[in-house]
Design an enzyme around this catalytic site. Structure first.
Site, short mmCIF file in Angstrom:
data_model
loop_
_atom_site.label_atom_id
_atom_site.label_comp_id
_atom_site.label_asym_id
_atom_site.label_seq_id
_atom_site.Cartn_x
_atom_site.Cartn_y
_atom_site.Cartn_z
N HIS A 49 8.10 -119.61 24.75
CA HIS A 49 8.03 -118.93 23.47
C HIS A 49 9.03 -119.56 22.49
O HIS A 49 9.88 -120.36 22.90
CB HIS A 49 8.34 -117.43 23.63
CG HIS A 49 9.70 -117.17 24.20
ND1 HIS A 49 9.91 -116.76 25.49
CD2 HIS A 49 10.94 -117.27 23.65
CE1 HIS A 49 11.20 -116.64 25.71
NE2 HIS A 49 11.84 -116.93 24.61
C1 T46 Z 1 14.79 -116.44 25.61
C2 T46 Z 1 15.00 -117.01 26.96
C3 T46 Z 1 16.09 -118.05 27.00
C4 T46 Z 1 14.71 -106.90 27.63
O1 T46 Z 1 14.32 -105.74 27.84
N1 T46 Z 1 15.79 -107.14 26.83
C5 T46 Z 1 16.24 -108.39 26.59
O2 T46 Z 1 17.25 -108.54 25.85
C6 T46 Z 1 15.56 -109.51 27.14
C7 T46 Z 1 16.02 -110.92 26.86
C8 T46 Z 1 14.46 -109.26 27.93
N2 T46 Z 1 14.06 -107.99 28.17
C9 T46 Z 1 12.93 -107.75 29.06
C10 T46 Z 1 11.57 -108.23 28.57
C11 T46 Z 1 10.84 -108.58 29.85
O3 T46 Z 1 10.23 -107.43 30.38
O4 T46 Z 1 13.16 -108.48 30.27
C12 T46 Z 1 11.95 -109.02 30.80
C13 T46 Z 1 12.05 -110.53 30.98
O5 T46 Z 1 12.11 -111.15 29.68
P1 T46 Z 1 11.32 -112.49 29.33
O6 T46 Z 1 10.05 -112.54 30.09
O7 T46 Z 1 11.23 -112.60 27.85
O8 T46 Z 1 12.33 -113.59 29.93
P2 T46 Z 1 12.35 -115.17 29.68
O9 T46 Z 1 13.25 -115.73 30.68
O10 T46 Z 1 10.98 -115.72 29.58
O11 T46 Z 1 13.02 -115.32 28.21
C14 T46 Z 1 14.36 -114.92 28.00
C15 T46 Z 1 14.48 -114.18 26.66
O12 T46 Z 1 13.55 -113.08 26.63
C16 T46 Z 1 14.19 -115.08 25.50
O13 T46 Z 1 14.57 -114.45 24.29
O14 T46 Z 1 14.95 -117.11 24.61
O15 T46 Z 1 15.22 -116.03 28.00
#
Ligand code: T46
Length: 135
Positions: A49
């Site tokens: 993303h």
């Molecule tokens: C990014 C990269 C480097 C939350 O509830 N609060 C938060 O602050 C974050 C970051 C995530 N979440 C929840 C949303 C999803 O259900 O945690 C779960 C995993 O998040 P996500 O699938 O977005 O994780 P990544 O590793 O794909 O991305 C993350 C960050 O979301 C993103 O902003 O830049 O790490």
């Protein structure tokens, strides 16, 4: 695209090391949120993303991982984060993916905004379209 690293000063002495992170000093934005990614399973790739507004600083506190960064004009396939002394600045409108996490990887991320799903662009073609509109 310039990959921007910030090197943190180590306040070290004979007891070991200490690094201080301070908003608007060694982090070029106000920090609203901190999260960390750990216990990542082998072969997992995360991210996929870009953020419309969010700026972030990623620091690998333990172990290592790699980033792919893409600003819509240029793609850098392999940025290695393997030092707790070095932060990787991820600007808004940079598509990023994280991969090759070591088993001991703890990836700390300092973010300029609270969590907001509406700030995510998760479709690569939409991301490219937005990049063109920005130019
Ligand atoms: C990014 C990269 C480097 C939350 O509830 N609060 C938060 O602050 C974050 C970051 C995530 N979440 C929840 C949303 C999803 O259900 O945690 C779960 C995993 O998040 P996500 O699938 O977005 O994780 P990544 O590793 O794909 O991305 C993350 C960050 O979301 C993103 O902003 O830049 O790490």
């Amino acid at each position: 695209m310039k990959v921007e690293f910030v090197n943190f000063d180590i306040k070290g002495d004979n007891r070991g090391n200490l690094i201080a992170i301070e908003q608007l000093k060694n982090i070029p934005f106000e920090i609203q949120r901190v999260y960390y990614i750990f216990n990542t399973k082998e072969g997992v790739r995360r991210g996929f993303h870009a953020h419309k507004n969010l700026k972030q600083m990623a620091v690998c506190l333990s172990g290592s991982c790699k980033f792919l960064l893409d600003d819509g004009k240029e793609k850098i396939d392999e940025v290695v984060l393997d030092s707790s002394q070095k932060g990787l600045l991820i600007e808004n409108m940079v598509w990023h993916e994280m991969y090759d996490f070591s088993v001991d990887c703890i990836l700390l991320v300092l973010a300029s905004e609270y969590y907001n799903e509406n700030d995510y662009i998760r479709d690569y073609n939409e991301f490219l379209k937005e990049c063109k509109n920005d130019r």
